[in-house]
Design an enzyme around this catalytic site. Structure first.
Site, mmCIF file in Angstrom:
data_model
loop_
_atom_site.group_PDB
_atom_site.id
_atom_site.type_symbol
_atom_site.label_atom_id
_atom_site.label_comp_id
_atom_site.label_asym_id
_atom_site.label_seq_id
_atom_site.Cartn_x
_atom_site.Cartn_y
_atom_site.Cartn_z
ATOM 1 N N ASP A 40 -11.608 -1.130 8.207
ATOM 2 C CA ASP A 40 -10.246 -1.078 7.675
ATOM 3 C C ASP A 40 -10.029 0.210 6.877
ATOM 4 O O ASP A 40 -9.953 0.164 5.659
ATOM 5 C CB ASP A 40 -10.041 -2.309 6.755
ATOM 6 C CG ASP A 40 -8.604 -2.458 6.301
ATOM 7 O OD1 ASP A 40 -7.755 -1.715 6.791
ATOM 8 O OD2 ASP A 40 -8.351 -3.327 5.459
ATOM 9 N N GLU A 83 -4.796 4.217 1.111
ATOM 10 C CA GLU A 83 -5.194 2.992 0.414
ATOM 11 C C GLU A 83 -6.602 3.078 -0.166
ATOM 12 O O GLU A 83 -6.821 2.792 -1.340
ATOM 13 C CB GLU A 83 -5.097 1.808 1.390
ATOM 14 C CG GLU A 83 -5.579 0.509 0.789
ATOM 15 C CD GLU A 83 -5.439 -0.673 1.743
ATOM 16 O OE1 GLU A 83 -4.909 -0.504 2.859
ATOM 17 O OE2 GLU A 83 -5.855 -1.782 1.357
ATOM 18 N N ARG A 92 -18.279 -8.566 10.421
ATOM 19 C CA ARG A 92 -16.850 -8.261 10.630
ATOM 20 C C ARG A 92 -16.569 -7.119 11.619
ATOM 21 O O ARG A 92 -15.638 -7.232 12.417
ATOM 22 C CB ARG A 92 -16.191 -7.995 9.267
ATOM 23 C CG ARG A 92 -14.786 -7.479 9.378
ATOM 24 C CD ARG A 92 -14.082 -7.528 8.048
ATOM 25 N NE ARG A 92 -12.915 -6.654 8.104
ATOM 26 C CZ ARG A 92 -12.117 -6.427 7.086
ATOM 27 N NH1 ARG A 92 -12.336 -7.007 5.921
ATOM 28 N NH2 ARG A 92 -11.075 -5.630 7.200
ATOM 29 N N ARG A 143 0.836 -1.208 0.000
ATOM 30 C CA ARG A 143 0.000 0.000 0.000
ATOM 31 C C ARG A 143 0.872 1.261 0.000
ATOM 32 O O ARG A 143 0.524 2.257 0.655
ATOM 33 C CB ARG A 143 -0.940 0.035 1.204
ATOM 34 C CG ARG A 143 -1.712 -1.236 1.456
ATOM 35 C CD ARG A 143 -2.466 -1.705 0.250
ATOM 36 N NE ARG A 143 -3.137 -2.979 0.492
ATOM 37 C CZ ARG A 143 -3.769 -3.645 -0.471
ATOM 38 N NH1 ARG A 143 -3.806 -3.194 -1.717
ATOM 39 N NH2 ARG A 143 -4.360 -4.782 -0.195
ATOM 40 N N GLU A 187 -5.490 -12.120 8.719
ATOM 41 C CA GLU A 187 -5.249 -12.249 7.277
ATOM 42 C C GLU A 187 -4.137 -13.258 6.987
ATOM 43 O O GLU A 187 -3.147 -12.947 6.334
ATOM 44 C CB GLU A 187 -4.956 -10.870 6.668
ATOM 45 C CG GLU A 187 -6.116 -9.911 6.887
ATOM 46 C CD GLU A 187 -5.954 -8.553 6.217
ATOM 47 O OE1 GLU A 187 -4.827 -8.091 6.081
ATOM 48 O OE2 GLU A 187 -6.988 -7.960 5.850
HETATM 49 C C1 GCU Z 1 -5.503 -3.701 4.896
HETATM 50 C C2 GCU Z 1 -4.555 -3.736 3.745
HETATM 51 C C3 GCU Z 1 -3.531 -4.806 3.872
HETATM 52 C C4 GCU Z 1 -2.887 -4.745 5.250
HETATM 53 C C5 GCU Z 1 -3.930 -4.765 6.335
HETATM 54 C C6 GCU Z 1 -3.370 -4.556 7.739
HETATM 55 O O1 GCU Z 1 -6.352 -4.808 4.845
HETATM 56 O O2 GCU Z 1 -5.269 -3.913 2.539
HETATM 57 O O3 GCU Z 1 -2.589 -4.614 2.859
HETATM 58 O O4 GCU Z 1 -1.998 -5.802 5.416
HETATM 59 O O5 GCU Z 1 -4.833 -3.718 6.121
HETATM 60 O O6 GCU Z 1 -3.628 -3.513 8.304
HETATM 61 O O7 GCU Z 1 -2.696 -5.427 8.263
#
Ligand code: GCU
Length: 611
Positions: free
Chosen positions: A319, A347, A290, A116, A240
């Site tokens: 987010d 972003e 979420r 990003r 994630e």
């Molecule tokens: C967002 C972003 C990701 C990042 C994530 C985070 O989802 O798109 O690129 O890793 O935030 O804050 O960890």
């Protein structure tokens, strides 16, 4: 001679390496007064009895005096130069920051890319190694210190090979970097991978396994021997697809505390991100919501974190969307140290192409989250190797204003933006502030996702409109537009998310009559015919906002063209404005068409909506 001075045009030379903070302060003062050509002289002195980061400014005739603690003396010099440049009175009395930790998180990868990142490649990584131009880092350090930022996390929270081995293999380089930033009062931090011991033959990352804890203790000893003032570790765990304590059936308090104990003997802080949610959701599932996730995960753990753990919570529950309510987790963890996280990298807010000044966002968040509810602030960086560090020269305003709010969360967007513009572009500061910067967030919001809906962007890269882009995905990001209605019911009758707020806020959000318009569809599912407070229907309001937002960008472009900005900033800003214009038109037409096709309701003013 520097090529880019950002908001410090009176500091034309790169400061020398290797000075102590007090020497650096004297050097900056001398150079700054000369650059200002104001006929004043100055002295600065460290007063060991003052708090480390505090300072006091005085003036005696033609002589200015800066007195400060070990780092405060440098902050005082920058504050003095700023006041003189802006023709402002010197602040009275002792000045000190509200938050002790004012952090920048860089999402830089070892290969030189930045997750990003919209301002070029990393300033310190390239080709899998630590590589940098010291002068550029000294300039960056100066920019940060001039607005009081004092912690810099070097690598991406998504720790990927080979940056994973930063703390094992690259300590000599980290030590060098720490030495460059240290005189500016900036302490380094590194992101670590929760499963890092597994790279070294340990078969598990279970936080309760003694081999794991011992590995981290050894690492901590090695690191802090080399860099005694390292601020700490930043961790993204169970988020994630990152590894974390859940794999071993452990809580996030158990995971964080294990790491915190390894670094506690050295005064290290363990900054643990609360960005945890189910990113493998079935879109058919209407019960999982979420925004509930961080609160559900962390509030039950309040009081269980060690004293040197800081839980870092994003400003909203999703987010970094253009419009979100504040995260209720920030309001509900009185027994945990919290850091409030913003994202300066734009972003979801124009990617440093579209103009989006964040000072109004900071103000809005601190209006809902009393500043004393959190103990630190952090922001994802928006700088890179581009000549001007920020891609768009106006994106510099976001680092500047973040520093101002981190120092004093009672800051006002108007003053902050006027200060940045006054320092950077004195010949057109007022127009730039009032006609472009201050309204830019609202304008961006008008032409993009309406009324708190979020997630109408193109998947993955997140620039430009795509109303269905996240609708059938696994990320928990749905608006569920149908031919009759749109939005998510997050009241007690719906997902129940609103109940995470203190009673007064909850009541305000739960009632569509009192819910702020901008969050209406975040909290409610409403028919297109719903009549808003100003008498317009919901669908008409969506159309109006999109037409108006795009028109306002056109006006903004006209004003921008008249501003006497210096080169190369002018060319950069104008070229990006052409893209913003195209982006705004695209958003307007895609979103309006999307809702017209669903609702079949024409625009009351007969403007062009495509079939
Ligand atoms: C967002 C972003 C990701 C990042 C994530 C985070 O989802 O798109 O690129 O890793 O935030 O804050 O960890």
């Amino acid at each position: 001679m520097k090529t880019y001075t950002a908001w410090l045009p009176f500091l034309k030379e790169v400061p020398p390496r290797g000075l102590e903070t007090a020497e650096l302060a004297a050097w900056e003062l001398e150079q700054g007064l000369r650059g200002l050509d104001c006929g004043l002289s100055g002295r600065c002195a460290v007063d060991g009895t003052m708090p480390e980061e505090a300072y006091r400014l005085e003036r005696d005739g033609e002589t200015c005096l800066v007195t400060g603690g070990r780092i405060g003396v440098l902050y005082g010099v920058y504050a003095l130069l700023r006041a003189l440049a802006l023709g402002q009175a010197l602040p009275e009395g002792v000045q000190r920051p509200f938050y002790p930790a004012r952090m920048i998180n860089c999402w830089d990868n070892a290969d030189g890319s930045i997750e990003r990142g919209y301002a070029g490649r990393s300033l310190w990584f390239e080709g899998g190694a630590v590589r940098y131009d010291p002068d550029r880092l000294l300039e960056l350090a100066r920019l940060m210190a001039s607005v009081g930022l004092n912690v810099l996390c070097l690598n991406n929270v998504n720790v990927r090979d080979p940056a994973e081995r930063l703390i094992e293999d690259w300590l000599p380089k980290l030590r060098e970097l720490a030495a460059l930033f240290r005189p500016f009062g900036i302490r380094l931090m590194v992101s670590v991978d929760f499963a890092q011991p597994m790279l070294h033959g340990i078969p598990t990352a279970d936080p309760l396994d003694e081999r794991v804890a011992a590995w981290w203790r050894e690492r901590a000893r090695d690191i802090w021997t080399q860099i005694p003032d390292l601020y700490g570790f930043l961790v993204k765990a169970d988020s994630e697809h990152r590894p974390g304590p859940f794999t071993y059936g452990r809580s996030h308090a158990e995971g964080a505390n294990m790491l915190a104990r390894a670094i506690a003997p050295y005064g290290g802080k363990l900054v643990w991100r609360a960005f945890v949610y189910n990113c493998l959701q079935d879109w058919r599932d209407q019960t999982t919501d979420r925004p509930c996730a961080a609160y559900d995960t962390y509030v039950p753990l309040d009081g269980q974190f060690d004293a040197n753990v800081i839980l870092q919570v994003k400003n909203g529950p999703f987010d970094f969307q253009v419009r979100e309510p504040v995260s209720p987790t920030l309001l509900k963890m009185a027994h945990t140290s919290l850091a409030l996280e913003f994202q300066l990298a734009q972003e979801y807010t124009g990617q440093q192409i579209d103009i989006y000044a964040m000072a109004p966002l900071f103000r809005e968040v601190f209006d809902e989250v009393p500043p004393e509810k959190v103990q630190a602030v952090a922001a994802v960086s928006n700088f890179g190797r581009d000549g001007n560090y920020f891609g768009h020269p106006f994106a510099a305003a976001n680092l500047f204003s973040f520093g101002c709010f981190a120092w004093d969360p009672a800051s006002e967007p108007g003053e902050t933006m006027a200060a940045w513009a006054g320092l950077t572009y004195p010949s057109c500061a007022r127009t730039l502030t009032e006609e472009i910067l201050l309204p830019s967030r609202e304008i961006y919001e008008q032409y993009t996702a309406p009324l708190g809906l979020c997630w109408m962007v193109n998947p993955n890269h997140h620039y430009g409109p795509n109303p269905m882009g996240y609708e059938f995905q696994s990320w928990g990001t749905y608006h569920r537009a149908s031919r009759d209605a749109v939005g998510i019911d997050r009241t007690g009758a719906g997902t129940g998310y609103a109940a995470q707020y203190p009673p007064a806020m909850r009541a305000r959000y739960e009632n569509p009559e009192t819910c702020p318009d901008r969050l209406l569809l975040f909290f409610h599912r409403l028919p297109y015919s719903f009549v808003m407070r100003d008498g317009r229907t919901l669908i008409q309001r969506i159309y109006d906002d999109h037409f108006e937002g795009a028109e306002r960008v056109e006006k903004m472009a006209e004003i921008l063209r008249t501003l006497p900005l210096p080169q190369p900033d002018r060319d950069t800003a104008l070229a990006r404005m052409e893209k913003q214009l195209a982006n705004a038109r695209e958003w307007r037409d895609v979103v309006n068409t999307f809702f017209w096709r669903f609702s079949g309701v024409p625009d009351a003013h007969g403007r062009k909506i495509y079939d």
